[in-house]
Design a protein around this motif. Structure first.
Motif, PDB file in Angstrom:
ATOM      1  N   LEU A  89       0.836  -1.211   0.000  1.00 23.03           N
ATOM      2  CA  LEU A  89       0.000   0.000   0.000  1.00 23.03           C
ATOM      3  C   LEU A  89       0.868   1.256   0.000  1.00 23.03           C
ATOM      4  O   LEU A  89       0.575   2.224  -0.708  1.00 23.03           O
ATOM      5  CB  LEU A  89      -0.882   0.002   1.243  1.00 23.03           C
ATOM      6  N   LEU A  92       2.254   1.794  -3.298  1.00 25.87           N
ATOM      7  CA  LEU A  92       1.187   2.281  -4.172  1.00 25.87           C
ATOM      8  C   LEU A  92       0.960   3.773  -3.943  1.00 25.87           C
ATOM      9  O   LEU A  92       0.813   4.548  -4.898  1.00 25.87           O
ATOM     10  CB  LEU A  92      -0.091   1.496  -3.853  1.00 25.87           C
ATOM     11  N   ARG A  95       3.760   5.621  -5.594  1.00 25.75           N
ATOM     12  CA  ARG A  95       3.572   5.623  -7.041  1.00 25.75           C
ATOM     13  C   ARG A  95       2.509   6.640  -7.441  1.00 25.75           C
ATOM     14  O   ARG A  95       2.664   7.428  -8.374  1.00 25.75           O
ATOM     15  CB  ARG A  95       3.122   4.241  -7.428  1.00 25.75           C
ATOM     16  N   SER A  96       1.434   6.606  -6.666  1.00 22.76           N
ATOM     17  CA  SER A  96       0.326   7.492  -6.948  1.00 22.76           C
ATOM     18  C   SER A  96       0.761   8.948  -6.808  1.00 22.76           C
ATOM     19  O   SER A  96       0.370   9.811  -7.582  1.00 22.76           O
ATOM     20  CB  SER A  96      -0.806   7.136  -5.991  1.00 22.76           C
ATOM     21  N   PHE A  99       2.821   9.901  -9.846  1.00 22.07           N
ATOM     22  CA  PHE A  99       2.006  10.083 -11.032  1.00 22.07           C
ATOM     23  C   PHE A  99       1.176  11.347 -10.973  1.00 22.07           C
ATOM     24  O   PHE A  99       1.097  12.107 -11.917  1.00 22.07           O
ATOM     25  CB  PHE A  99       1.040   8.909 -11.185  1.00 22.07           C
ATOM     26  N   LEU A 100       0.524  11.504  -9.849  1.00 22.69           N
ATOM     27  CA  LEU A 100      -0.532  12.505  -9.785  1.00 22.69           C
ATOM     28  C   LEU A 100      -0.119  13.713  -8.973  1.00 22.69           C
ATOM     29  O   LEU A 100      -0.885  14.651  -8.843  1.00 22.69           O
ATOM     30  CB  LEU A 100      -1.789  11.890  -9.185  1.00 22.69           C
TER      31      LEU A 100
END
Lengths: 137, 516
Positions: A89, A92, A95-96, A99-100
């Motif tokens: 998690l 993640l 990563r999120s 990306f964002l």
């Protein structure tokens, strides 16, 4: 003793679920960790009161009770699983964030499309513009 | 003691481990992946033969006797699910091997293949688990690999869908763990067979509460309305061949676990009425949702949710006829849903699009794809004589034979839901295949492809095209085989359903003859 732990489990569950409802991914991760603790404590409680170490072939002096080893074994396994998943998690969330540029749970694209279509029905220029941008993005 | 019994999940685990040292070699990954999965198919068939000959077979791993050790059990339902799932797993793996060369997948094979094998291991372990905690572990192995697979080749949309999917799945896993703890507190065991002898002595309130908790846990994992909201948002975002395996197996494994726990642990069937209502709700919500969508993958995902309702309906009837229908529906739906996603991937190959607003004229471009889509689509809608018709007929007969007003009502909803499926499928069929291409406002269409005959394609690409299409055709043939073999399959399912309700064979096999 058991009552205290029961209350602790209840409090952990409520805080965990509350944090799970938040937008920030880090809060969600913390919420999940708390939920995992609550479930593991619940498993421990399922084993009943503590007693002597449960070793095979050991004779206990009169009346002493062995601890039930099974819930502890299950709690151990569950701890390992929640640990691994928490690591995933966190990766993640990272990563999120890469990306964002933010670690938040996003609005759902489809929901926004339906929403925008409804607004477009009411003659909202901005809404259709927004959808067109999303389609290209 | 049966040596074959652990193999369906030990083989993929070992395969995934062997992939790690040689992750650079594509050939090795492919060979090992296909070899191991084919091995699982062979073992599953062997187990099916053995179960047909000897009845329920069990293994106590570690050598501890039944309620203490880790029990693996295979009865008729288990082996049927194992055979069907392993065949679908093999087919989708072959598809991935074929598509890996060209196609629109940018996923790294060194991650894809081991994660895929771990997923197979988790699915097989969930089917074979003879105790609740092992079932939980099986689910976790399956879900942990699915977290990796759904976020493979990450894009912002995939990250968003993946995050939501992971959080929802984790919540249901925590609930599962809590339910196991509560069950242990109430009964002092997690062995399914042992539990089945003890739940009768529980107070009715406790029993109903446990049954409801299991229902919620597997309801989230199996996407039963109103707990389905995560599915149509997350599944379509993954790479299509991964969506295919998710749609085929993950939700069905949850439905299998639901059938197993409700029949074995709660034979008094305290939650029958809510289950019937939920089944009807799932069908209506899923299929009405499908009608409002434009993206093919989202349509298929909503249809998947709707059809979970059919299986829950069969379970809710809680009769031999109803469970037979549910089992037949499981088999049919695993195959057909996977085929539809693979076909939609082929359509995406042809046009580069998945939105119905932008594609058209596919029937002219590729008649072969059109046939590959038409057969499973009609099968899903329940058009005779395809496999969906066989399964739906069994369910409807069970519904009308139930003799309850609510049963009749939900049966009529099921008929309506079948018609709605037909509408949803016809929409894809007319828009994507028969609408003239000029009417479809597609920005650009790649030139028509006649599988592997263009001079521009390399030999490897031609080979890959052919493999991908052959695998999809093979899956369509599997769907047809279910219809052709409907007779033997139904009698097998009737026996499996009888065993589920009878329970004594299962209890005796696990606990020995002295069990009550």
């Amino acid at each position: 003793m058991s009552l205290v732990l029961l209350v602790v489990v209840g409090v952990l569950f409520s805080i965990g679920f509350y944090l799970l409802m938040q937008r920030s991914l880090i809060r969600i991760v913390v919420g999940f960790v708390l939920l995992g603790h609550a479930a593991n404590l619940g498993l421990l409680l399922a084993g009943g009161p503590a007693g002597a170490p449960p070793l095979l072939g050991r004779h206990l002096p009169g009346g002493e009770r062995m601890t039930d080893p099974l819930p502890q074994a299950m709690a151990l396994t569950a701890i390992v699983i929640t640990f691994g998943v928490t690591a995933f998690l966190l990766a993640l969330a990272y990563r999120s964030w890469l990306f964002l540029d933010e670690d938040k749970v996003q609005d759902d694209v489809e929901d926004r499309r339906v929403n925008a279509e409804a607004r477009r029905g009411a003659g909202d220029e901005y809404a259709s513009h927004e959808v067109a941008e999303e389609d290209h993005g | 003691m049966n040596v074959l019994l652990p193999l369906p999940f030990v083989l993929p685990l070992a395969g995934a481990a062997l992939m790690l040292p040689a992750w650079r070699s594509q050939t090795w990954l492919r060979l090992l992946g296909v070899g191991v999965t084919a091995g699982v198919v062979a073992v599953s068939v062997a187990l099916a033969v053995e179960v047909a000959r000897e009845g329920v077979i069990t293994t106590q791993t570690g050598g501890w006797p039944a309620p203490l050790g880790i029990t693996l059990v295979a009865d008729r339902l288990t082996v049927l699910m194992l055979v069907v799932s392993s065949v679908v797993l093999l087919a989708i793996l072959l598809y991935a091997v074929g598509q890996g060369v060209v196609g629109h997948s940018e996923a790294r094979p060194s991650v894809y293949y081991p994660a895929y094998l771990m997923l197979s291991a988790g699915v097989c372990l969930s089917f074979l688990a003879g105790d609740l905690f092992n079932l939980f572990v099986g689910f976790e192995v399956m879900l942990a690999s699915s977290y990796v697979l759904i976020t493979l080749a990450p894009t912002p949309a995939r990250m968003h869908a993946g995050t939501m999917y992971v959080v929802v799945s984790l919540t249901s896993s925590i609930l599962f763990l809590t339910t196991i703890g509560l069950t242990y507190t109430a009964t002092g065991t997690v062995n399914l067979a042992d539990l089945s002898t003890r739940t009768e002595d529980l107070p009715a309130g406790t029993r109903t509460a446990l049954a409801l908790m299991f229902l919620v846990v597997f309801g989230i994992k199996g996407a039963v309305a109103p707990l389905h909201l995560w599915l149509p948002d997350s599944y379509p975002a993954a790479i299509t061949k991964i969506t295919a395996i998710f749609a085929a197996l993950l939700t069905k494994t949850a439905v299998y676990a639901m059938i197993r726990t409700q029949t074995l642990l709660f034979p008094q069937h305290d939650v029958g009425t809510p289950l019937l209502v939920l089944a009807a709700l799932t069908m209506v919500v899923g299929l009405l949702g499908a009608l409002t969508q434009q993206d093919i993958h989202r349509i298929l995902s909503f249809v998947l949710v709707g059809h979970i309702g059919f299986m829950v309906f069969g379970l809710a009837l809680f009769s031999v006829a109803g469970l037979t229908g549910a089992i037949l529906y499981l088999v049919h739906h695993i195959i057909v849903q996977a085929t539809l996603f693979l076909t939609s991937d082929l359509m995406q190959d042809e046009t580069g699009e998945t939105s119905l607003e932008r594609i058209g004229g596919l029937a002219g471009a590729s008649a072969f794809t059109a046939v590959l889509f038409f057969v499973p689509a009609m099968s899903l809608s329940g058009v005779p004589p395809l496999s969906g018709f066989v399964a739906k007929l069994a369910l409807l007969q069970a519904g009308f034979g139930s003799g309850r007003t609510l049963g009749y009502a939900v049966t009529s909803v099921a008929v309506l839901a079948s018609l709605l499926t037909l509408v949803a499928m016809s929409r894809i069929w007319t828009m994507a295949f028969w609408r003239p291409r000029s009417q479809a406002p597609a920005p650009e269409l790649p030139p028509e492809e006649k599988a592997g005959e263009e001079p521009g394609l390399s030999r490897q690409q031609r080979y890959s095209h052919r493999l991908v299409r052959t695998v999809t055709a093979g899956m369509v043939a599997c769907g047809l085989a279910v219809a052709v073999l409907a007779g033997p399959l139904t009698s097998w399912s009737v026996q499996a359903a009888g065993d589920l309700l009878d329970r004594t064979a299962y209890q005796h096999a696990v606990l020995g003859e002295e069990a009550p």
